[in-house]
Design a protein around this motif. Structure first.
Motif, short mmCIF file in Angstrom:
data_model
loop_
_atom_site.label_atom_id
_atom_site.label_comp_id
_atom_site.label_asym_id
_atom_site.label_seq_id
_atom_site.Cartn_x
_atom_site.Cartn_y
_atom_site.Cartn_z
N LYS A 27 0.38 -1.11 0.09
CA LYS A 27 0.20 -0.46 0.12
C LYS A 27 0.75 1.73 -0.20
O LYS A 27 0.42 2.50 -0.92
N ASP A 28 1.95 0.86 0.67
CA ASP A 28 2.83 2.57 0.73
C ASP A 28 3.39 3.00 -0.78
O ASP A 28 4.31 4.11 -0.58
N ASP A 29 3.59 1.85 -1.60
CA ASP A 29 4.34 2.45 -2.91
C ASP A 29 3.15 2.47 -3.74
O ASP A 29 3.58 2.86 -4.82
N LEU A 30 1.82 2.56 -3.42
CA LEU A 30 0.52 3.18 -4.59
C LEU A 30 0.79 4.65 -3.96
O LEU A 30 0.81 5.09 -3.36
N GLU A 31 0.58 5.18 -4.91
CA GLU A 31 0.39 7.09 -4.98
C GLU A 31 -1.48 6.91 -5.53
O GLU A 31 -1.40 6.63 -6.86
N PHE A 32 -2.28 7.36 -4.83
CA PHE A 32 -3.41 7.34 -4.78
C PHE A 32 -3.89 8.37 -5.53
O PHE A 32 -4.06 9.54 -5.50
N TYR A 33 -5.34 8.07 -6.84
CA TYR A 33 -5.52 8.90 -7.48
C TYR A 33 -7.57 8.89 -6.22
O TYR A 33 -8.17 8.27 -7.29
N GLY A 34 -7.61 8.77 -5.34
CA GLY A 34 -8.99 8.54 -4.75
C GLY A 34 -8.69 7.07 -4.14
O GLY A 34 -7.98 7.00 -4.36
N LYS A 35 -10.46 6.28 -4.39
CA LYS A 35 -9.97 5.16 -3.94
C LYS A 35 -10.08 4.26 -4.26
O LYS A 35 -8.87 2.64 -4.03
N TYR A 36 -9.57 4.14 -5.85
CA TYR A 36 -9.88 2.50 -6.87
C TYR A 36 -8.97 3.44 -7.78
O TYR A 36 -8.93 2.18 -8.71
N LYS A 37 -8.13 3.81 -8.09
CA LYS A 37 -6.81 4.18 -8.86
C LYS A 37 -6.29 4.89 -8.49
O LYS A 37 -5.76 5.33 -7.94
N ALA A 38 -4.08 4.22 -8.98
CA ALA A 38 -2.94 4.45 -8.10
C ALA A 38 -2.50 3.84 -9.25
O ALA A 38 -2.26 3.27 -10.44
N LYS A 39 -1.20 5.36 -8.72
CA LYS A 39 -0.02 4.86 -10.17
C LYS A 39 0.35 4.25 -9.28
O LYS A 39 1.05 4.41 -8.17
N ILE A 40 1.56 3.48 -9.74
CA ILE A 40 3.01 2.67 -8.67
C ILE A 40 4.18 2.78 -9.38
O ILE A 40 4.48 3.06 -11.01
N ASP A 41 5.24 3.42 -8.98
CA ASP A 41 6.17 4.04 -9.33
C ASP A 41 7.04 2.06 -10.00
O ASP A 41 7.03 1.85 -9.14
N PRO A 42 7.96 2.07 -10.64
CA PRO A 42 8.56 0.69 -11.33
C PRO A 42 9.87 0.51 -11.10
O PRO A 42 9.93 -1.16 -10.06
N ASN A 43 10.19 1.48 -10.26
CA ASN A 43 11.00 1.26 -9.46
C ASN A 43 10.71 0.57 -8.01
O ASN A 43 11.53 -0.41 -7.58
#
Length: 554
Positions: A27-43
């Motif tokens: 969860k700490d590796d997610l960049e949340f855009y609201g509750k249902y979508k998020a960005k992930i850092d490939p690293n």
């Protein structure tokens, strides 16, 4: 019957951190855009897994519909039902078609990615970032000329276009810099739709932030008075553009209706660009899943060809299997049936139009890849038509699956999933895949190879402008890049009215454009345009928000 939007709105949607948990993302590796979508850092992805790639493509599209995205999503859900750790990697929809006529890119029926409304509208802002980056380059370029033109740029040889993520034919050709000396240098300019921009292609073909920066630096925006290329790096704009795009480069995580993990990232059109989702998203999915189902835009002659000849080279991807999607209705249209008559049985037209599917099947085999034909079933399909199709498949030695993912979700794709797995077991395409042309060939020979081998053209003609451009590109050292064909999606030829499997036609290459940052040469055929227009009755006319609820969005 519920609409796609109503089905999506009624779905039970999990919070995105629950979806991330399924693929081992904290969860700490997610960049949340609201509750249902998020960005992930490939690293943050540390695994060494290398999942198998399944490419979904289709016959030449018709107004009858084929269901490529729907099949891609439904196949993913079906594979997960069979206990296979599977992710789907899709493109982001473009605003223009959503507001126009084509619709979004979130699937349909009970094979959709959600939240469908967000995905088809602003989503996480990637396309807005691409638009801003593209127009920032244009602004810096025009400002450089206004402020003294140290680089000696010829304003009549500027090839960089502004962009907008909307179908707006009025912006195809414009004049900028009017209104007096303080408003810049008057010159002719053009707008592309954002998904056809080079920044979109660069995003989708970059392998990292650092690689993105390298690609942006070498984008050619203009020529000097002595015809030397001018790049973004020459304008000292590389760092600023990379900064604008740093978040947009991270893949977007969402889910299907059945909670299969989905990456949606990048969205170039296949008729005027290379038509594939981002390499970063696909490679991330391959590290997180055993199977990755992805699609390429429009028919196999456009999207699949570019996936196999452009994306696979850059990414080092070798697909294990290909799914070619068709409908009996669409095949009847290729056989000459009008849209209003498609509900009536017509075996003769089906067998006449099946030549289109046959050519796409032959093309996939030229790459050394196994395939399965997925037929999206419609209520109007008759037993006689299905039997005729199966007889054709038997003669062609092709596996066919009758897919019902639209009405049944993953359960309706179990047969397709089993047949795809069986093909991979028998003949994993990753061991035999080979592009259709070598990069050492000349630009002309690469174009001729695609036109003759993939489209079936008898002759290929080049305009005087195209011939001169090939000579310039060779002089600049760009002749070893792959080619990206800009062509109508409706026909193998450059004439959208020639359906089925046309023969004896001539392809005309009218213009070439260097996309050096993306890493390919664009060849424009026929009257293809990089800025579409809206139809007489845009889909936007039916869209609204009433009592806080979206209506009319496909």
């Amino acid at each position: 019957m519920l609409s796609d939007l109503e089905i999506a709105q009624a779905a039970k949607i999990l919070s995105v951190d629950k979806i991330a948990e399924k693929i081992g993302i904290d969860k700490d590796d997610l960049e949340f855009y609201g509750k249902y979508k998020a960005k992930i850092d490939p690293n943050c992805i540390k695994t060494n897994k290398n999942g198998k790639v399944i490419l979904v493509t289709a016959i030449s599209p018709t107004p009858a519909g084929e269901g490529k995205s729907t099949t891609t999503i439904g196949l993913t859900d079906a594979l997960n039902k069979l206990g296979k750790n599977t992710m789907v990697a899709l493109r982001e929809p473009s605003f223009g078609p959503v507001m126009g006529v084509k619709g979004g890119a979130a699937g349909g029926g009970y094979a959709q990615v959600i939240p469908m409304e967000d995905i088809n509208l602003h989503f996480t802002g990637d396309l807005h970032a691409i638009t801003t980056a593209t127009n920032a380059i244009a602004a810096i370029l025009d400002n450089h000329i206004f402020q003294g033109n140290e680089l000696n740029i010829d304003p009549t040889r500027i090839i960089w276009h502004r962009c907008l993520d909307m179908n707006d034919r009025a912006l195809r050709g414009v004049v900028v810099g009017l209104g007096g000396h303080t408003n810049g240098i008057p010159r002719e300019d053009h707008f592309d739709i954002t998904v056809a921009s080079e920044i979109m292609a660069v995003l989708c073909l970059s392998t990292s932030l650092e690689n993105f920066k390298e690609r942006v630096a070498r984008i050619v925006v203009a020529y000097t008075y002595d015809r030397k290329p001018v790049t973004v790096d020459d304008l000292k704009a590389t760092g600023a553009i990379t900064l604008i795009m740093k978040d947009a480069l991270k893949p977007n995580l969402v889910q299907t209706l059945e909670h299969s993990p989905a990456f949606i990232h990048g969205g170039p059109f296949a008729n005027i660009a290379h038509g594939c989702n981002s390499i970063i998203a696909t490679k991330c999915a391959m590290k997180l899943a055993d199977y990755v189902v992805t699609e390429a835009g429009f028919g196999a002659d456009l999207g699949a060809e570019k996936f196999l000849d452009i994306k696979c080279r850059v990414a080092g991807i070798k697909p294990s299997c290909v799914v070619v999607v068709a409908t009996i209705r669409a095949l009847k249209m290729h056989g000459g049936v009008l849209k209003e008559n498609l509900n009536s049985e017509n075996v003769e037209a089906l067998l006449k139009g099946i030549c289109n599917l046959e050519k796409h099947v032959e093309n996939v085999k030229k790459y050394g890849l196994p395939l399965v034909v997925a037929i999206n079933r419609f209520y109007s399909d008759t037993e006689n038509e299905i039997n005729a199709l199966m007889e054709w498949a038997k003669k062609m030695n092709v596996e066919v699956s009758l897919s019902e993912v639209f009405t049944k979700g993953g359960e309706g794709g179990i047969d397709l999933a089993n047949k795809v797995l069986a093909e991979i077991d028998k003949h994993d395409g990753a061991k035999t895949f080979k592009p259709i042309y070598d990069l050492d060939m000349s630009i002309k020979d690469k174009i001729i190879t695609v036109c003759k081998e993939i489209y079936g053209a008898e002759n290929v003609e080049f305009s005087t402008a195209a011939k001169n451009q090939m000579a310039t590109f060779k002089k600049n050292g760009w002749d070893k890049l792959p080619v990206c064909m800009a062509k109508t999606q409706y026909s193998f030829s450059d004439n959208p009215k020639l359906l089925g499997r046309p023969e004896g036609f001539t392809m005309t290459i009218r213009e070439l454009k260097p996309s050096i940052g993306a890493g390919f040469i664009v060849a424009l055929t026929g009257d293809i345009m990089t800025m579409p227009g809206l139809p007489k009755e845009p889909a936007a006319n039916k869209m609204d928000i009433i009592d806080g609820k979206t209506v009319g969005l496909f």
